[in-house]
Design an enzyme around this catalytic site. Structure first.
Site, PDB file in Angstrom:
ATOM      1  N   ASP A  18       0.879  -1.157   0.000  1.00  0.00           N
ATOM      2  CA  ASP A  18       0.000   0.000   0.000  1.00  0.00           C
ATOM      3  C   ASP A  18       0.927   1.220   0.000  1.00  0.00           C
ATOM      4  O   ASP A  18       2.146   1.105   0.210  1.00  0.00           O
ATOM      5  CB  ASP A  18      -0.949   0.005   1.198  1.00  0.00           C
ATOM      6  CG  ASP A  18      -2.157   0.919   0.949  1.00  0.00           C
ATOM      7  OD1 ASP A  18      -2.067   1.814   0.077  1.00  0.00           O
ATOM      8  OD2 ASP A  18      -3.189   0.758   1.627  1.00  0.00           O
TER       9      ASP A  18
HETATM   10  C1  BGC Z   1      -4.955   3.332   0.009  1.00  0.00           C
HETATM   11  C2  BGC Z   1      -5.038   2.361  -1.145  1.00  0.00           C
HETATM   12  C3  BGC Z   1      -4.865   3.106  -2.443  1.00  0.00           C
HETATM   13  C4  BGC Z   1      -3.529   3.863  -2.406  1.00  0.00           C
HETATM   14  C5  BGC Z   1      -3.230   4.629  -3.681  1.00  0.00           C
HETATM   15  C6  BGC Z   1      -3.715   4.181  -0.060  1.00  0.00           C
HETATM   16  O1  BGC Z   1      -3.734   5.162   0.913  1.00  0.00           O
HETATM   17  O2  BGC Z   1      -5.001   2.618   1.228  1.00  0.00           O
HETATM   18  O3  BGC Z   1      -6.272   1.687  -1.142  1.00  0.00           O
HETATM   19  O4  BGC Z   1      -4.921   2.230  -3.540  1.00  0.00           O
HETATM   20  O5  BGC Z   1      -3.558   4.776  -1.322  1.00  0.00           O
HETATM   21  O6  BGC Z   1      -4.056   5.713  -3.822  1.00  0.00           O
END
Ligand code: BGC
Length: 831
Positions: A272
């Site tokens: 993530d």
């Molecule tokens: C989120 C993800 C997301 C990523 C990119 C993160 O903060 O938890 O679900 O895909 O950001 O935007």
């Protein structure tokens, strides 16, 4: 009428502005017509194709390392991630875009209903269509990888991302994720199932250490991920949290033992965003890609390879996994698949179909709904005018358009009918009262040029003791507003600062909105403001809602309600990733508004645009409650169609709604939620969601699977039989009413007497969405798969079939069981 600028156009503008930067044996088919995951389904990820091996042989170490972390995109399309590729060898870049309810880039895309609404359809075929829209649009909008679907279970009603995921039930989630991934990837876009694993809350999401026992993990949270892997998901995103003391993105048990060894996942694992912590441990655990930049990998990884702490073979394995998926999707071919054009009309049609299909009618006293076309209607509530399209954070999409529900209802009006509007609850505030500031200052629309700073020091005089809500609207860096020596809008912890909600956090003209409530005593209060112009200049305003403005709004709403045959009151709850909710009540005095309006007119329908379960102390006062969640860009038309009975409300709850904050699985136990000393124990074990209510004998407000139709159904002639491979449950559903409607019969199965493990009172065995004409009857077979009939055996670390005499229930919800029968599981025919 509401504030000026509350137009449908305003919605797209503000949206544009706020974009920021073990299986047991069988996989038999039929619970819902879908294969369930089986260990044998996915081949081991051994030999990559000759093209991949040849490329791998020609890549330098530096080139290999570029695949393993994100970088800045020289031709940024507004997506979340980018990997440059190696032009010298004809390897194209990868662009990775969110998200769960549509493609999140700078350009317009179809804003689909939130995934929780999709799941409410109980129709995996619609999940396929949902995925197809995102898949095609992702490709059309220059993307290669989608950072979705999210399949974490809804464990706590407070979790900020409950709208982004499907359900509290592992079977329903697994069915949905399977078909959505097929839809996405069938269009050539690589899907990423996220967030692996046990990321079921936002509170302390980057640090919380989740402790769930092996059985609980496999039977609940992991089931959807396993289904996603079996469906061929190209990529998996590791979660922020720790699992059993180790960050998920460097957790060998998760990434190695479960994902690769047990499930034979052949794709790649990315972190993530900013969730990489270590170099050596993460590589050893099987992490392949760090996002969005280079912290643990990149230079640090190169150094580790050079000094021998990371074997280059691990780097090769990670690159091989990425290239293998790229190859599978044709991205390494001399002529990669052409990108299609967007088909916005087709996307809109799917968004509309799904929003209608998932509309969930929770309550309908004296047939308040459907609305008569000739009635006079008062539309009340801010989201009755400004459409609530989508949730905040990475789930946000720039919609093609979004109509106001008020307009949609108006266009549905027939001769003799009329529609009025009252704001009811002010979410953006009114200008500060003239004369309240000394020295006087206009805080209604201030611009601060680039590079300059504007300051104010003075007093705010308040006439009487009162509850104030301040709202600051701003375009650049959030101005500091210090009242009586305390900052009104302090920096939010972690990423919460960057993720704002879908509606309340953005003004119709695109300015970001933060709100703060204070009880102010009559008299003088010091006020200091510092607003910086920054590099691009700043526009801001400071507004307020007070007891008096609130009372005015409620009084106008009550007048409108009295003057109309029917009221449609839109209520909202604005959730976003990064923060959890702190209460299950509707925010901002909406409860009082609902009560006042319903007392003025009992034919009040409350339309809920909420992310997840809410409590409803006002339920007995209102005529009807229609749950629309965040319904996407076609939400207004879908809502109007259901309100007027053009379509039957076919949605069912995918999560239990509790009666109060004290009567749900997390109540009263902070170790369960939100965790103590950043350790969170899943001590409810396998009794999550509706299973907990059954185990504890707690009556919910609305049970899992609940949803009313405008017609009635009888469930008859239940029979169950073990086929030797699965449990076939047969029954007849009859539409006993006078209009066509949607039935969603559900099969629940009781525990096995042969297993010495903890078992649920009832698990969801299967379900079927049926459209039946008035008087129509249909014989249905729901197949309960061996996986659903199995428990996780912690001694053998594998699934074990729950044989013996088991009870099968047929119902309209987990709380409305209409019949049962007993059947012996595991006995072969003829024995
Ligand atoms: C989120 C993800 C997301 C990523 C990119 C993160 O903060 O938890 O679900 O895909 O950001 O935007």
């Amino acid at each position: 009428m509401p504030h000026s600028g509350n137009s449908a156009d305003g919605v797209s503008r503000r949206a544009a502005l706020r974009r920021m930067g073990g299986a047991i044996m069988v996989a038999a088919a039929v619970t819902t017509g879908l294969p369930s995951p089986a260990r044998a389904a996915a081949p081991p990820a051994r030999g990559a194709g000759p093209r991949v091996e040849s490329l791998l042989g020609r890549l330098t170490l530096d080139e290999k390392l570029t695949f393993l972390h994100g970088a800045d995109d020289p031709h940024d399309l507004g997506q979340a991630g980018y990997v440059p590729g190696v032009p010298r060898l004809g390897i194209p870049p990868l662009r990775l875009a969110d998200g769960p309810a549509g493609v999140r880039v700078t350009k317009h895309a179809t804003a689909l209903p939130a995934p929780v609404l999709l799941a409410a359809t109980f129709d995996p075929a619609l999940a396929r269509r949902y995925g197809e829209v995102i898949g095609r649009e992702g490709r059309a909008l220059g993307q290669d990888v989608l950072l979705s679907p999210m399949v974490n279970l809804i464990r706590t009603p407070y979790a900020g991302r409950n709208f982004e995921t499907f359900s509290e039930d592992p079977l329903l989630s697994a069915d949905m994720v399977t078909e959505e991934i097929r839809g996405i990837q069938g269009q050539g876009l690589i899907a990423t199932v996220k967030h692996f694993a046990l990321n079921n809350q936002e509170k302390n999401r980057t640090s919380v250490d989740v402790r769930a026992d092996e059985q609980t993990m496999h039977e609940l949270e992991l089931r959807g991920f396993e289904a996603a892997v079996a469906a061929g998901a190209g990529s998996v995103m590791g979660s922020y949290n720790k699992v059993d003391g180790t960050y998920a993105c460097e957790n060998k048990q998760l990434l190695g033992d479960i994902l690769r060894d047990r499930w034979h996942f052949a794709g790649w694992v990315m972190t993530d965003w900013y969730a990489a912590h270590t170099t050596v441990a993460a590589m050893a655990a099987g992490l392949d890609m760090e996002m969005p930049g280079e912290q643990a990998f990149g230079a640090a990884l190169k150094k580790a390879v050079k000094d021998g702490t990371v074997p280059e073979a691990q780097v090769d394995a990670a690159v091989r996994r990425i290239l293998t998926v790229m190859d599978r999707f044709g991205l390494l071919a001399a002529k990669p698949p052409p990108r299609p054009g967007r088909d916005a009309a087709a996307g809109a049609a799917v968004a509309l179909d799904i929003a209608k299909a998932g509309a969930t009618l929770l309550h309908n006293r004296n047939r308040t709904l459907p609305l008569p076309a000739h009635a006079s209607v008062a539309v009340i509530g801010p989201t009755g005018y400004v459409p609530f399209v989508s949730g905040g954070g990475s789930a946000h999409v720039v919609p093609d358009h979004a109509e106001s529900p008020y307009q949609a209802i108006k266009s549905r009006m027939r001769q003799g009918g009329s529609v009025g509007y009252a704001l009811g609850a002010d979410i953006y505030g009114r200008a500060l009262p003239g004369g309240a500031l000394a020295p006087a200052a206009d805080l209604e629309e201030r611009t601060v040029p680039a590079g300059r700073t504007w300051t104010y020091e003075g007093n705010l005089t308040v006439d009487e003791d009162d509850a104030w809500t301040f709202a600051v609207h701003y375009s650049g860096e959030r101005p500091e507003v210090v009242l009586d020596g305390t900052e009104l809008f302090p920096k939010l912890p972690g990423s919460a600062e960057h993720f704002s909600g879908g509606l309340v956090a953005v003004a119709p003209d695109g300015l970001t909105v933060r709100r703060a409530s204070r009880t102010l005593a009559a008299g003088r209060h010091t006020l200091e403001i510092t607003a910086k112009g920054g590099a691009e200049g700043q526009t801001f305003r400071l507004r307020r809602v007070t007891g008096a403005t609130r009372a005015d709004d409620v009084a106008a709403a009550v007048r409108a309600a009295r003057g109309a045959d029917h009221v449609v009151l839109f209520a909202y709850e604005d959730a976003t990733e990064g923060t959890d909710r702190t209460s299950l009540a509707l925010p901002d005095h909406q409860e009082a508004l609902i009560t006042a309006v319903a007392r003025a007119n009992p034919r009040t329908t409350v339309v809920l645009n909420s992310s997840s379960a809410i409590t409803m102390p006002w339920l007995d006062e209102v005529g009807a409650v229609l749950q629309m969640y965040y319904p996407g860009q076609e939400g207004a038309a879908a809502t109007a169609a259901v309100l007027y009975g053009d379509v039957d409300p076919g949605g069912r709850l995918t999560q239990t709604f509790p009666t109060s904050e004290d009567t749900h699985p997390m109540s009263g136990d902070p170790r369960r939620y939100p965790g103590v000393n950043k350790v969170e124990e899943y001590s409810e074990g396998i009794h999550l969601g509706h299973r907990w209510y059954a185990a504890q004998n707690v009556e919910p407000l609305f049970p899992f699977g609940h949803g009313l139709s405008y017609t009635t159904f009888a469930y008859e002639e239940l029979a169950a039989r073990w086929t030797g491979r699965a449990l076939d449950v047969e029954f007849t559903v009859r539409n006993t009413g006078s209009r066509a409607g949607i039935a969603v019969p559900q099969v629940y199965v009781g525990p096995s007497p042969d297993l010495d493990v903890d078992q649920a009172v009832r698990v969801l065995g299967g379900y079927r969405r049926l459209a039946l004409d008035a008087g129509e009857r249909r014989r249905v077979t729901v197949r309960v798969t061996p996986r659903t009939l199995s428990s996780w055996d912690t001694g053998r670390h594998d699934w074990v079939l729950g044989t013996g005499r088991r009870t099968v229930w047929l119902g309209a919800s987990a709380g409305d069981l209409r019949g049962s029968t007993d059947v012996t599981v595991g006995q072969r025919k003829g024995k």
